[in-house]
Design an enzyme around this catalytic site. Structure first.
Site, PDB file in Angstrom:
ATOM      1  N   LYS A 137       0.835  -1.211   0.000  1.00 45.94           N
ATOM      2  CA  LYS A 137       0.000   0.000   0.000  1.00 45.94           C
ATOM      3  C   LYS A 137       0.859   1.246   0.000  1.00 45.94           C
ATOM      4  O   LYS A 137       0.546   2.228  -0.672  1.00 45.94           O
ATOM      5  CB  LYS A 137      -0.932   0.029   1.215  1.00 45.94           C
ATOM      6  CG  LYS A 137      -2.107  -0.924   1.105  1.00 45.94           C
ATOM      7  CD  LYS A 137      -3.192  -0.539   2.109  1.00 45.94           C
ATOM      8  CE  LYS A 137      -4.266  -1.593   2.202  1.00 45.94           C
ATOM      9  NZ  LYS A 137      -5.258  -1.275   3.242  1.00 45.94           N
TER      10      LYS A 137
ATOM     11  N   LYS B  15      -5.514 -10.139  -6.413  1.00 47.29           N
ATOM     12  CA  LYS B  15      -6.565 -10.471  -5.452  1.00 47.29           C
ATOM     13  C   LYS B  15      -7.829  -9.665  -5.753  1.00 47.29           C
ATOM     14  O   LYS B  15      -7.740  -8.495  -6.117  1.00 47.29           O
ATOM     15  CB  LYS B  15      -6.021 -10.104  -4.067  1.00 47.29           C
ATOM     16  CG  LYS B  15      -6.764 -10.675  -2.902  1.00 47.29           C
ATOM     17  CD  LYS B  15      -6.117 -10.233  -1.598  1.00 47.29           C
ATOM     18  CE  LYS B  15      -6.192  -8.738  -1.390  1.00 47.29           C
ATOM     19  NZ  LYS B  15      -5.878  -8.268  -0.037  1.00 47.29           N
TER      20      LYS B  15
ATOM     21  N   LYS C 131     -11.736  -4.827  -2.629  1.00 47.04           N
ATOM     22  CA  LYS C 131     -12.830  -3.899  -2.352  1.00 47.04           C
ATOM     23  C   LYS C 131     -12.617  -2.527  -2.937  1.00 47.04           C
ATOM     24  O   LYS C 131     -13.543  -1.797  -3.179  1.00 47.04           O
ATOM     25  CB  LYS C 131     -12.821  -3.650  -0.847  1.00 47.04           C
ATOM     26  CG  LYS C 131     -13.684  -4.478  -0.033  1.00 47.04           C
ATOM     27  CD  LYS C 131     -13.201  -4.176   1.328  1.00 47.04           C
ATOM     28  CE  LYS C 131     -14.075  -4.315   2.445  1.00 47.04           C
ATOM     29  NZ  LYS C 131     -13.311  -3.888   3.635  1.00 47.04           N
TER      30      LYS C 131
HETATM   31  P1  AMP Z   1     -10.844  -6.390   4.001  1.00 46.31           P
HETATM   32  O1  AMP Z   1     -11.562  -6.351   2.695  1.00 46.31           O
HETATM   33  O2  AMP Z   1      -9.375  -6.148   3.840  1.00 46.31           O
HETATM   34  O3  AMP Z   1     -11.483  -5.587   5.101  1.00 46.31           O
HETATM   35  O4  AMP Z   1     -10.929  -7.906   4.465  1.00 46.31           O
HETATM   36  C1  AMP Z   1     -11.968  -8.454   5.240  1.00 46.31           C
HETATM   37  C2  AMP Z   1     -11.849  -9.961   5.289  1.00 46.31           C
HETATM   38  O5  AMP Z   1     -12.054 -10.509   3.980  1.00 46.31           O
HETATM   39  C3  AMP Z   1     -10.471 -10.471   5.746  1.00 46.31           C
HETATM   40  O6  AMP Z   1     -10.655 -11.641   6.523  1.00 46.31           O
HETATM   41  C4  AMP Z   1      -9.784 -10.801   4.461  1.00 46.31           C
HETATM   42  O7  AMP Z   1      -8.795 -11.778   4.610  1.00 46.31           O
HETATM   43  C5  AMP Z   1     -10.942 -11.302   3.609  1.00 46.31           C
HETATM   44  N1  AMP Z   1     -10.678 -11.082   2.182  1.00 46.31           N
HETATM   45  C6  AMP Z   1     -10.443  -9.888   1.580  1.00 46.31           C
HETATM   46  N2  AMP Z   1     -10.252 -10.052   0.255  1.00 46.31           N
HETATM   47  C7  AMP Z   1     -10.375 -11.381   0.012  1.00 46.31           C
HETATM   48  C8  AMP Z   1     -10.283 -12.182  -1.164  1.00 46.31           C
HETATM   49  N3  AMP Z   1     -10.031 -11.650  -2.356  1.00 46.31           N
HETATM   50  N4  AMP Z   1     -10.466 -13.513  -1.038  1.00 46.31           N
HETATM   51  C9  AMP Z   1     -10.741 -14.066   0.171  1.00 46.31           C
HETATM   52  N5  AMP Z   1     -10.821 -13.374   1.320  1.00 46.31           N
HETATM   53  C10 AMP Z   1     -10.648 -12.043   1.250  1.00 46.31           C
END
Ligand code: AMP
Ligand code: TRP
Length: 330
Positions: free
Chosen positions: A114, A197, A200
């Site tokens: 990041k 990946k 979001k």
């Molecule tokens: P975040 O979007 O970073 O707030 O992630 C929230 C949760 O979703 C965390 O447990 C991440 O590890 C999981 N996560 C985020 N992106 C992915 C993805 N592409 N595949 C699987 N798990 C994800």
């Protein structure tokens, strides 16, 4: 009465929650819910580590609360709350800041990635310190298990190191938490680029299926997902795109990848994607509908979050006081 072991996890209220968040995190939280005592947090302080528009953030916090509940998190069984409403998170983070090392935080790949994008000099101190706040989140509740996606492995390892180090320096204080990373769906890749990946914050909506996407948009995105050369529906390192789609199918249905490969022998990508589109719509559509209903009652959502924070504060206070006392601040 037998006391249940604890689960803690959290998601940031930023961007659009997607299929990866559901399969990698939320779905597993719901499945663990009966066996554990659960704390599911909206980590709004973590969201502030990159710039946020206050108006959007306010809306995203409620949206995330609605998505937790719509996915099947039951406020009777789980404590659902906002991180910023329990002051123990930042208070414990300070104590852990004084135990964590600059070298350790400098090795965190998420920070490096990041920070690289905007230049490390310009990254916020909060972004650098993010994993310590995350450690405080979990250790504050003495949680045993942390269900997350694969991208959180390094943060979880640091959390375990900090818990052990604190216990070693000041005496047994924290449970050293285990991570739970699901066998399928732990790293869902972008639909338009299977080497990245699913994210979001992606500027390309075609790269992810949002939980709140309409069914037709979901079908279209899956139909247009990138595929590999060749025609066979098999998972292999040379076929990252179809491997990702098989992993999504497996995670959503609970079927094993070899079983799916066999079922699709002799069939083409078109048939497979059509079925996968339906699988994903069946998975997400009920969650979307329920979330929309819940969002019609913002006061109801706020009340759930405040009631959750009240319960969380009780647990957090006693751990924080224990940590203070061990360090000589009693
Ligand atoms: P975040 O979007 O970073 O707030 O992630 C929230 C949760 O979703 C965390 O447990 C991440 O590890 C999981 N996560 C985020 N992106 C992915 C993805 N592409 N595949 C699987 N798990 C994800
Ligand atoms: N860092 C996590 C993510 O981006 C979110 C998070 C914050 C978290 N605190 C946590 C996850 C505690 C598990 C436990 O995905």
């Amino acid at each position: 009465m037998e006391t249940k072991r604890r689960v803690f996890s959290g998601i940031q209220p930023s961007g659009n929650l997607h299929l990866g968040n559901y399969l990698g995190a939320l779905k597993n939280w719901v499945e663990l819910q009966d066996e554990y005592e659960n704390f599911f947090c909206i980590v709004d302080l973590h969201a502030l580590t990159v710039p946020q528009d206050p108006k959007v953030l306010r809306r995203k916090i409620r949206e995330l609360a609605a998505l937790y509940l719509a996915s099947g998190i039951d406020p009777q069984k789980s404590v659902v709350f906002r991180q910023s409403r329990v002051s123990g998170h930042t208070q414990l983070a300070w104590l852990l800041n004084c135990v964590a090392k600059v070298g350790e935080l400098s090795r965190m790949t998420q920070f490096k990635d990041k920070a690289q994008k905007g230049g490390a000099e310009a990254a916020s101190v909060g972004l650098y310190d993010y994993p310590v706040l995350q450690a405080a989140d979990v250790l504050l509740y003495n949680a045993h298990l942390v269900p997350v996606g694969e991208d959180q492995r390094q943060h979880l390892e640091l959390m375990r190191t900090l818990a052990r180090r604190f216990n070693g320096l000041y005496g047994e204080t924290f449970v050293v938490p285990e991570m739970f990373i699901p066998p399928a769906g732990a790293r869902v890749m972008a639909l338009d680029d299977p080497t990245a990946k699913m994210s979001k914050s992606s500027p390309t909506p075609a790269s992810y299926v949002a939980i709140l996407d309409e069914p037709d948009a979901v079908r279209r995105k899956i139909r247009r997902a990138k595929t590999d050369s060749g025609t066979e529906i098999t998972a292999s390192p040379e076929k990252p795109a179809i491997t990702n789609l098989l992993d999504i199918y497996a995670a959503a249905t609970g079927r094993a990848v070899p079983d799916l490969e066999e079922a699709y022998t002799g069939k083409g990508y078109g048939d497979f994607k059509k079925d996968l589109g339906e699988v994903v719509v069946e998975t997400l559509a009920p969650i979307r509908e329920r979330a929309m209903e819940l969002l019609d009652d913002p006061k109801g959502l706020d009340d759930h979050l405040e009631a959750g924070a009240e319960r969380a504060r009780g647990v957090a206070r006693s751990t924080l006081h224990d940590a203070w006392a061990k360090m000589g601040l009693d």
